[in-house]
Design a protein around this motif. Structure first.
Motif, short mmCIF file in Angstrom:
data_model
loop_
_atom_site.label_atom_id
_atom_site.label_comp_id
_atom_site.label_asym_id
_atom_site.label_seq_id
_atom_site.Cartn_x
_atom_site.Cartn_y
_atom_site.Cartn_z
N THR A 153 -0.61 -5.85 10.31
CA THR A 153 -0.80 -4.85 8.91
C THR A 153 -0.23 -3.78 8.57
OG1 THR A 153 -1.60 -4.17 12.03
CG2 THR A 153 -1.24 -2.36 10.46
N VAL A 154 -0.91 -3.74 7.51
CA VAL A 154 -0.31 -3.57 6.18
C VAL A 154 0.17 -2.03 6.57
CG1 VAL A 154 -0.30 -2.12 3.89
CG2 VAL A 154 -1.38 -4.72 5.06
N VAL A 155 1.40 -1.44 6.99
CA VAL A 155 1.75 0.37 6.53
C VAL A 155 3.17 0.77 5.63
CG1 VAL A 155 1.93 0.00 9.73
CG2 VAL A 155 3.87 -1.17 8.19
N ALA A 156 2.96 2.25 5.66
CA ALA A 156 3.74 1.83 5.07
C ALA A 156 5.26 2.91 5.65
CB ALA A 156 3.08 3.40 4.23
N VAL A 157 5.98 2.33 5.23
CA VAL A 157 6.99 3.11 6.11
C VAL A 157 7.72 3.96 5.63
CG1 VAL A 157 9.62 2.40 7.20
CG2 VAL A 157 8.10 0.87 7.38
N LYS A 158 7.99 5.47 6.24
CA LYS A 158 9.10 6.19 5.99
C LYS A 158 10.13 6.81 5.78
CE LYS A 158 7.33 10.90 4.23
NZ LYS A 158 6.94 12.01 3.82
N ARG A 159 11.26 6.41 5.19
CA ARG A 159 12.49 6.58 5.36
C ARG A 159 13.35 7.45 5.27
NH1 ARG A 159 16.84 1.83 3.70
NH2 ARG A 159 18.51 1.81 5.73
N ALA A 160 13.81 8.44 6.47
CA ALA A 160 13.99 9.79 5.55
C ALA A 160 15.62 9.08 5.40
CB ALA A 160 14.52 10.19 6.88
N ILE A 204 8.89 -0.30 -2.14
CA ILE A 204 8.93 1.63 -2.50
C ILE A 204 7.15 1.45 -3.34
CG2 ILE A 204 9.88 3.92 -3.57
CD1 ILE A 204 12.79 2.79 -3.20
N VAL A 205 6.78 2.65 -2.44
CA VAL A 205 5.94 3.06 -3.10
C VAL A 205 5.60 4.72 -3.34
CG1 VAL A 205 3.91 1.28 -1.84
CG2 VAL A 205 4.32 3.77 -0.53
N GLY A 206 6.05 4.78 -3.09
CA GLY A 206 6.93 6.69 -3.55
C GLY A 206 8.28 7.32 -3.05
N LYS A 207 8.53 8.07 -3.39
CA LYS A 207 9.96 9.18 -2.94
C LYS A 207 9.49 10.62 -3.21
CE LYS A 207 13.23 5.94 -5.29
NZ LYS A 207 14.23 5.91 -6.16
N GLY A 208 10.09 10.63 -2.66
CA GLY A 208 9.69 12.61 -1.12
C GLY A 208 11.14 12.68 -1.86
N SER A 209 11.53 14.33 -1.48
CA SER A 209 13.31 14.77 -1.40
C SER A 209 13.62 14.23 -0.46
CB SER A 209 12.20 16.09 -1.46
OG SER A 209 11.45 17.09 -2.11
N PHE A 210 13.34 13.69 0.53
CA PHE A 210 14.14 13.71 1.60
C PHE A 210 14.19 12.45 2.42
CE2 PHE A 210 13.55 18.27 1.33
CZ PHE A 210 15.04 18.27 1.43
N SER A 211 13.13 11.10 1.29
CA SER A 211 12.44 10.12 1.98
C SER A 211 12.26 9.50 0.94
CB SER A 211 11.06 10.14 2.84
OG SER A 211 10.56 11.31 2.52
N CYS A 212 12.05 8.21 1.07
CA CYS A 212 11.45 6.99 0.37
C CYS A 212 10.76 6.37 1.33
CB CYS A 212 12.80 6.16 0.29
SG CYS A 212 12.83 5.52 -1.09
N VAL A 213 9.30 5.70 0.17
CA VAL A 213 8.34 5.39 1.38
C VAL A 213 7.81 3.74 0.68
CG1 VAL A 213 5.95 5.59 2.05
CG2 VAL A 213 7.40 7.49 1.49
N LEU A 272 11.28 16.62 8.86
CA LEU A 272 12.88 15.29 8.12
C LEU A 272 13.43 15.68 7.46
CD1 LEU A 272 10.42 12.08 8.57
CD2 LEU A 272 12.50 12.08 9.80
N GLY A 273 13.44 17.33 6.80
CA GLY A 273 14.76 17.20 6.05
C GLY A 273 15.63 17.75 6.60
N PRO A 274 16.80 18.26 5.90
CA PRO A 274 18.16 18.77 6.36
C PRO A 274 17.49 19.60 7.79
CG PRO A 274 18.31 19.07 4.33
CD PRO A 274 16.97 18.57 4.58
N ALA A 275 17.73 19.07 8.99
CA ALA A 275 17.47 20.42 9.67
C ALA A 275 18.32 20.69 10.86
CB ALA A 275 16.55 19.78 10.80
#
Ligand SMILES: Nc1ncnc2c1ncn2[C@@H]1O[C@H](COP(=O)(O)OP(=O)(O)OP(=O)(O)O)[C@@H](O)[C@H]1O
Length: 842
Positions: A475-482, A457-466, A604-607
């Motif tokens: 390739t190094v990537v960031a995967v954002k999981r809702a 984990i490199v970061g967390k948002g309100s609706f996701s974890c990165v 990606l928030g609650p839609a």
């Protein structure tokens, strides 16, 4: 004869205690500071490698540690050649034939060094440690036997006049040398510290080219002698004929003429990286204790060795400069397809001066080819020569020359292969730009992130974890999981249309979406990985992190982010409104460039339509445009408001909302102080204020305007960008602030490809404020956009602004204006206590 002089230098260098000078005079330029297609900078602030790009554009790319150079790199100016000094790099501008320097130096003015003689044009420039000199283009008429050299910097600022035609100059660390073209003798000049060099000039000796290196003073001499006692070496100069020699402070490296191999001599540090075995290079450039060269390979990547060299992802660089004039004598023209963009330009390689031992010259150097060598079987002694001469028939003699050319040919082949490579790569890149994001199987992303484990984990948002991940191809990537709520059902078609839009947005300062995964309840987005995290982490991290972001870095990041947002507003069709500009959505890549992230990601928030968020404005507390959250009007000016808050955050180092202060809202705290002229009071106390506060004052003022209550009173993003660019130019000491060519170009990787449309957008904003706002009334959180190609988007944007969208905009402004008027008193700033259904991460 040149060899003799190298020996003189070598003998001197071998006895360090007596010798205080390191100078070398040799066959070809490119040294501590001589002009070349590559340049290296060194010094306390870290080393940097710069090279003209390998696409023939003559624009420059740099990598390394010195942020003033990296951030100051003028990425869009075409240069004739480059040269580097202590903490700075200069290029000779193709447009004006004047030097242009970037980085920082207490002695040389950055930008076009001043004072500049009006209309002066230069043939060549060369940088020493703290100065740069330029050889003016030859005079004509009765002054044709006079040469002018202008220098700027420590103890050197002067206009020098020399009797005789000077062919080239080379700056040593604290002295300069020139080569007269008629008698090919050398002269050197400088302040009193250069007298040892001047005393050592080999009078009467004739040279083909010159290259100057370092100058030891007594202090360095002692420490070198001591370290030498600890097992470091002083190597002897080789006897091989050289194509090119460069001088560092205590060492020199050369390119052997017959096989482009590298040989270095002089002082070598035991702990230093040795010259990579067997490498062949086109061109070399020396820093103080290191050297870099461009490999004779299709990749054209630089490679460095020695001590303290710039380390980063090597970017290909041009092996030679393109010249507008035909190749001079003793040069041959290479097949240049793709290496030079402008028609009628030439890439010239120096001919080898002679054949290697045991070979004789079959044909001489001409415009089309290098000298041709064959083995001389009558004097053979080496196994190589003997095996070539063992067969004496004609066919064998053909093979003999082939053998030699197997050494020479890689150079030529590499150039041809490079041209072919370029031709084939261009359509590939084009295709890449419009390629849709790739669909990834869930298992692949699961594997890439080691099963979405906590440590990735490199970061967390309100609706996701990165998560940080590594794809199959490395390739190094960031995967954002809702973080999906169980009742969220996303319309698949909308999801794809959205992805289509996101994957087609392409700008150097927007975070690239590489792919996605939509399986079962999983929604994953795959992005480029941003090695330096978010601006929020830096601004609000520990003291060291905060200090790393000095004023130049902060303002550069602001300019880059502004340009990314300007692209969303001005070039995407219909305009994309980010809706969540904030410091945690400004990410910083490996080369410290800012990228705007998360555009469209409120998606990606609650839609779920039953969710209140679908109807309420999305954004982050503290950054949210009051007009938007109160009236639900979403316009491009909503992003301008958030960006204004971000600017205040960058200036002050305070969070947008920070309840530990009496005035917790940054806007309510900072704006009155700025308006009262007390700019000092808002500046981040962690950083020393710059000597001239004017640049930061400009930024503070535009921040104030950006957070005005009414959207129509706020500047458009392109205007904000221009102000920031000017401020950056000022901060970096550029003389041309009002004509911000420098700041427009300093932005690394910046992509203002469509100047005309940019001007259209600024004209538009001048003509009417109303037109400048593109209203979307109560925009849903999942906006669908038509699928268009980038060119359609560009041509479409004009029509949209002047046609349908404007009409809609006017309509909405008309309708919304009344509401605005009636609610004028009601609109206030977001109070920290207000409980809005907003995303926030504080
Ligand atoms: N591409 C990336 N490379 C490296 N780190 C990233 C990347 N994308 C996001 N991050 C890190 O993850 C954090 C969370 O990102 P995310 O976009 O999920 O949330 P946010 O924007 O910070 O918050 P919210 O979703 O509430 O708006 C970022 O602040 C950043 O530190």
């Amino acid at each position: 004869m040149a060899m003799l002089n190298m020996k003189q230098w070598l003998v001197g260098f071998g006895s360090l205690v007596k010798v205080v000078v390191f100078s070398c005079l040799w066959l070809q330029v490119s040294s501590l500071g001589s002009m070349s297609s590559i340049a290296t900078s060194y010094g306390d602030k870290g080393s940097v490698f710069c090279g003209l790009k390998s696409d023939g554009s003559h624009t420059v790319t740099c990598y390394g540690m010195n942020s003033a150079i990296i951030y100051g790199t003028p990425t869009h100016f075409p240069f004739l050649g480059l040269t580097g000094g202590d903490g700075f790099v200069c290029g000779l501008l193709m447009s004006s034939s004047q030097p242009y320097c970037w980085g920082s130096s207490g002695h040389v003015e950055m930008g076009v060094p001043q004072p500049m003689v009006k209309g002066a044009q230069y043939l060549e420039i060369s940088a020493g440690d703290y100065h740069v000199c330029g050889l003016r283009k030859p005079l004509t008429g009765r002054h044709r036997n006079t040469s002018l050299v202008d220098c700027w910097g420590y103890n050197m600022t002067n206009n020098y006049v020399f009797d005789g035609q000077v062919q080239s100059i080379s700056a040593g660390s604290q002295f300069n040398c020139g080569l007269f073209s008629q008698n090919r003798t050398v002269f050197c000049w400088g302040d009193e510290s250069s007298s040892p060099v001047i005393d050592m000039i080999p009078h009467g000796t004739r040279f083909q080219k010159i290259s100057a290196g370092g100058l030891l003073d007594m202090g360095e001499e002692v420490s070198i002698s001591l370290r030498q006692g600890q097992g470091n070496n002083v190597d002897m100069a080789p006897t091989d004929p050289m194509l090119s020699v460069v001088g560092g402070k205590f060492h020199a490296c050369g390119i052997k003429s017959y096989d482009h191999g590298v040989v270095c001599w002089g002082y070598s540090f035991k702990a230093g990286t040795p010259v990579p075995r067997g490498i062949k290079v086109f061109v070399v450039s020396a820093g103080n204790y290191f050297t870099c060269g461009i490999l004779v390979e299709k990749s054209l990547v630089p490679v460095c060795w020695g001590v303290g060299f710039p380390s980063s992802l090597p970017l290909p660089a041009s092996p030679r400069m393109c010249r507008s004039t035909p190749c001079p004598p003793s040069y041959y023209e290479t097949p240049q397809n793709g290496l030079c963009k402008s028609p009628g330009s030439h890439v010239c390689m120096p001919c080898s001066p002679s054949c290697p031992p045991e070979m004789y010259q079959r044909s001489g150097c001409n415009l089309k080819s290098d000298i041709l060598c064959e083995y001389n079987c009558s004097i053979c002694s080496s196994p190589e020569c003997l095996s070539n001469c063992s067969s004496s028939n004609d066919a064998a003699s053909g093979k003999k020359s082939e053998r030699f050319w197997s050494m020479q040919l890689p150079v030529v082949i590499a150039e041809i292969a490079f041209a072919v490579f370029l031709v084939s790569i261009v359509p590939d890149l084009e295709e890449f730009k419009i390629r849709r994001a790739q669909m990834f199987p869930y298992e692949e992303l699961e594997r890439a992130t080691s099963g979405f484990k906590e440590e990735s984990i490199v970061g967390k948002g309100s609706f996701s974890c990165v998560f940080k991940g590594v794809l199959k191809d490395g390739t190094v990537v960031a995967v954002k999981r809702a973080i999906m709520s169980p009742n969220v059902q996303k319309n698949s078609k909308e999801f794809h249309t959205e992805l289509d839009l996101l994957s087609r947005l392409n700008h150097a300062h927007l975070l690239n979406l590489l792919g996605y995964c939509e399986e079962g309840g999983e929604r994953l987005l795959v992005y480029e990985y941003m090695a330096h995290g978010s601006l929020h982490q830096h601004l609000h991290g520990n003291k060291v992190m905060k200090e790393q972001l000095d004023w130049v870095r902060r303002v550069t990041i602001a300019v880059q982010a502004a340009r990314g947002i300007e692209y969303l507003h001005g070039y995407a069709c219909p305009p994309v409104i980010h809706r969540d500009i904030k410091s945690s959505n400004i990410l910083i890549d490996e080369e410290h460039n800012a990228r705007v992230a998360d555009f469209g990601l409120s998606l990606l928030g609650p839609a779920d339509s039953s969710s209140p968020l679908a109807e309420l404005p999305a954004g982050t507390l503290g950054y949210l445009d009051p007009e938007y959250y109160r009236l639900h009007y979403l316009t491009t000016k909503s992003d301008v408001y958030s960006f204004g808050v971000l600017l205040l955050e960058i200036l002050s180092g305070r969070k947008a909302i920070d309840m530990q202060y009496e005035e917790g809202n940054i806007v309510q705290w900072a704006v009155p102080l700025i308006k009262s002229g007390d700019i000092d009071a808002i500046l981040d106390p962690v950083l020393k204020p710059p000597p001239d506060l004017d640049a930061l004052r400009r930024i503070a003022n535009v921040a104030c305007k950006s957070v005005r209550m009414r959207g129509k009173d706020r500047p458009s993003m392109d205007k904000v960008t221009t102000v920031l660019e000017r401020a950056l130019a000022q901060l970096m000491g550029s003389p041309c602030i009002e004509q911000p060519i420098l700041p427009t170009e300093v932005v690394l990787g910046s992509n203002r490809l469509h100047k005309k449309s940019s001007q259209r957008s600024s004209n538009r904003s001048e003509s009417t404020d109303v037109e400048d706002q593109r209203f979307e009334f109560r925009a849903p959180s999942w906006i669908t956009f038509p699928s268009v190609t980038s060119s359609q988007r560009r041509s479409g944007s004009e029509a949209d602004v002047e046609g349908k969208n404007i009409a809609e905009g006017r309509h909405n402004v008309g309708g919304g204006g009344d509401v605005l008027r009636s609610l004028e008193e009601e609109i206030g700033l977001a109070s920290p206590q207000e409980r809005l259904f907003l995303q926030h991460n504080f």
